[in-house]
Design a protein around this motif. Sequence first.
Motif, mmCIF file in Angstrom:
data_model
loop_
_atom_site.group_PDB
_atom_site.id
_atom_site.type_symbol
_atom_site.label_atom_id
_atom_site.label_comp_id
_atom_site.label_asym_id
_atom_site.label_seq_id
_atom_site.Cartn_x
_atom_site.Cartn_y
_atom_site.Cartn_z
ATOM 1 N N GLU A 177 -16.999 14.012 -1.121
ATOM 2 C CA GLU A 177 -16.430 14.441 -2.411
ATOM 3 C C GLU A 177 -16.798 15.930 -2.739
ATOM 4 O O GLU A 177 -16.028 16.786 -2.849
ATOM 5 C CB GLU A 177 -16.577 13.561 -3.409
ATOM 6 N N LEU A 178 -18.136 16.086 -2.327
ATOM 7 C CA LEU A 178 -18.742 17.636 -2.853
ATOM 8 C C LEU A 178 -18.182 18.501 -1.693
ATOM 9 O O LEU A 178 -17.831 19.648 -2.169
ATOM 10 C CB LEU A 178 -20.175 17.426 -2.598
ATOM 11 N N GLY A 179 -18.099 18.143 -0.418
ATOM 12 C CA GLY A 179 -17.679 19.088 0.464
ATOM 13 C C GLY A 179 -16.138 19.687 0.347
ATOM 14 O O GLY A 179 -15.759 20.753 0.507
ATOM 15 N N PHE A 180 -15.116 18.442 0.020
ATOM 16 C CA PHE A 180 -13.938 18.813 -0.109
ATOM 17 C C PHE A 180 -13.458 19.592 -1.461
ATOM 18 O O PHE A 180 -12.774 20.373 -1.373
ATOM 19 C CB PHE A 180 -13.073 17.540 0.100
ATOM 20 N N ASP A 181 -14.323 19.011 -2.585
ATOM 21 C CA ASP A 181 -14.016 19.934 -3.738
ATOM 22 C C ASP A 181 -14.651 21.548 -3.524
ATOM 23 O O ASP A 181 -13.817 22.376 -3.966
ATOM 24 C CB ASP A 181 -15.154 19.540 -5.070
ATOM 25 N N TYR A 182 -15.775 21.637 -2.630
ATOM 26 C CA TYR A 182 -16.045 22.923 -2.225
ATOM 27 C C TYR A 182 -14.860 23.634 -1.478
ATOM 28 O O TYR A 182 -14.722 24.869 -1.793
ATOM 29 C CB TYR A 182 -17.335 23.061 -1.510
ATOM 30 N N MET A 187 -10.054 27.622 -1.962
ATOM 31 C CA MET A 187 -8.587 28.122 -1.795
ATOM 32 C C MET A 187 -7.863 28.330 -3.181
ATOM 33 O O MET A 187 -6.777 28.691 -3.063
ATOM 34 C CB MET A 187 -7.833 26.796 -1.359
ATOM 35 N N VAL A 188 -8.354 28.126 -4.301
ATOM 36 C CA VAL A 188 -7.693 28.508 -5.685
ATOM 37 C C VAL A 188 -7.451 29.911 -5.586
ATOM 38 O O VAL A 188 -8.476 30.761 -5.376
ATOM 39 C CB VAL A 188 -8.312 27.816 -6.798
ATOM 40 N N THR A 189 -6.683 30.275 -6.461
ATOM 41 C CA THR A 189 -6.460 31.761 -6.907
ATOM 42 C C THR A 189 -6.977 32.124 -8.379
ATOM 43 O O THR A 189 -7.104 33.442 -8.583
ATOM 44 C CB THR A 189 -4.835 32.234 -6.770
ATOM 45 N N SER A 190 -7.274 31.145 -9.193
ATOM 46 C CA SER A 190 -7.826 31.371 -10.475
ATOM 47 C C SER A 190 -9.245 30.674 -10.743
ATOM 48 O O SER A 190 -9.200 29.521 -10.330
ATOM 49 C CB SER A 190 -6.724 30.916 -11.390
ATOM 50 N N LYS A 191 -9.991 31.333 -11.284
ATOM 51 C CA LYS A 191 -11.410 30.693 -11.353
ATOM 52 C C LYS A 191 -11.442 29.504 -12.272
ATOM 53 O O LYS A 191 -12.102 28.469 -12.162
ATOM 54 C CB LYS A 191 -12.321 31.714 -12.150
#
Length: 517
Positions: A177-182, A187-191
């Motif tokens: 879960e930690l790795g996939f959330d990273y 990949m997101v465009t907004s902080k």
Amino acid sequence: MLENILATSSQRDLNKYQQTVKKINSFETELKELTDDELRAKTDYFKEVLAGKQSVDSLLEEAFAVVREASKRVLGLRHYDVQLIGGCILHDGKIAEMKTGEGKTLVAILPAYLNALSGAGVHIVTVNEYLAKRDSLSVGQVLRFLGLTVGLISESMDKEERQKNYRCDVVYSTNSELGFDYLRDNMVTSKADKVQRGFSYAIVDEVDSVLIDEARTPLIISQSFKTTESKYLKAKNLAKILIKDVHYEMDKKNRNIYLTEDGTKFAEQVLGVSTLYRFERPWAMYILNAIKAKEFFVRDKDYLVRNNQILIIDEFTGRVLSGRRWSEGLHQAIEAKEGVSIDNETISLASITYQNFFLLYGKLAGMTGTALTEEKEFKKIYNLVVNTVPTNKKVNRKDEQDVVYKSLYAKWKAVLNECLSIHSSGRPILVGTSSVENSEILAELLKEYGIQHNLLNAKPENAERESEIIAQAGRKKAITIATNMAGRGTDILLGGNANYLAKGEIRSIVNSIIKNE
């Protein structure tokens, strides 16, 4: 000579920690006299001290003593001196090798509390979600009692829930879960869409499994695109007639397949193409994946077939990896092999290995019962030192030698006889198997003898009862057959779990009343 130097260094560290433990113990009498509110107020005091630019290390003795006192009040469990040593090792960013049953879960909250005081956040990493939830609810109570917030990351959570839990002082989660959330955060465009807030300090339970066994395991986020189903079916039929060591060679360790010159010519002849490597219509990938599916991937060991779908079984936890698929056409090749619907192919959008992910942390520590065997790898890859923690009491368990049999029949006969012998004496027994298939073989043998048993493997009908099966595995005459899906570090209480026994009795009474009405 090197071993002697390491042994001397380890003993020197142990002597240093024993002196620290004496200082921790010196606070006990004073802390006993405090009310709950006064003890809780220590957290605010420590934060004020840290705000005055003092180091976290300067608070270790008193902070550990506070956690121990809180644990006594909340859980009725007082940290042993050896557990305090384990906490010191973890705080120093090392690996604490602690024998099974020595209370690693309780040890982790010592450095977690101390390091969370700075506000940077602490991640406690477990090998499966069951353990993460269990620990956050059990020992997490101690941290909450002392005024810290405790979060839990689970697979079913949405973005908002994850953001809320990652903001907590101490977060329990699995490594995946930690790795996939990273990866998703990158990949997101907004902080504002990110869920994680940094990588300050991680305590990894079963650290050898996560950092060594799974070190090279890639975490991949992918995107689907339309599949050429006919190619997978033709490749499957071709793979059936290709002969090992004639048409292809295998690299079992890395699960790779190499077509020989004869194999390439034969495949081109059967498919009626001039080359397998034409850019517009490449056949090589389809053929290689079909052979991999045939040679390396075994049903009920590497995957399950359920509801016209291929479900991956995690080789380390034995659990079904819900929603996960093998990439680069391999999953489709296995779907073709098993005759289920072939879904769209995927391309990788983001990827990271556990090794690279955990190197992101400013401070990394771990616990396990078996670390010395990988001591050199820990030092070389992660610059982590292993310290062995003495057991609280002398170990009376007898570790027998392995027994090797000439045939599977002789092995299963011996396993069955051992189960029957131990069962007749009234002792509970846990039998670990390497695959779903093997667990079911033994279950069938016991069924033939009319012996009651519980089966725990990745199949949904068994996995749904996981907590109940584990809770009662220590009952008199209990036989529990399990793949490793129950997870390393799962507690089995001798005599069984009273709460589950009560729930089971109530359920039986309610069911009998319903039937009689």
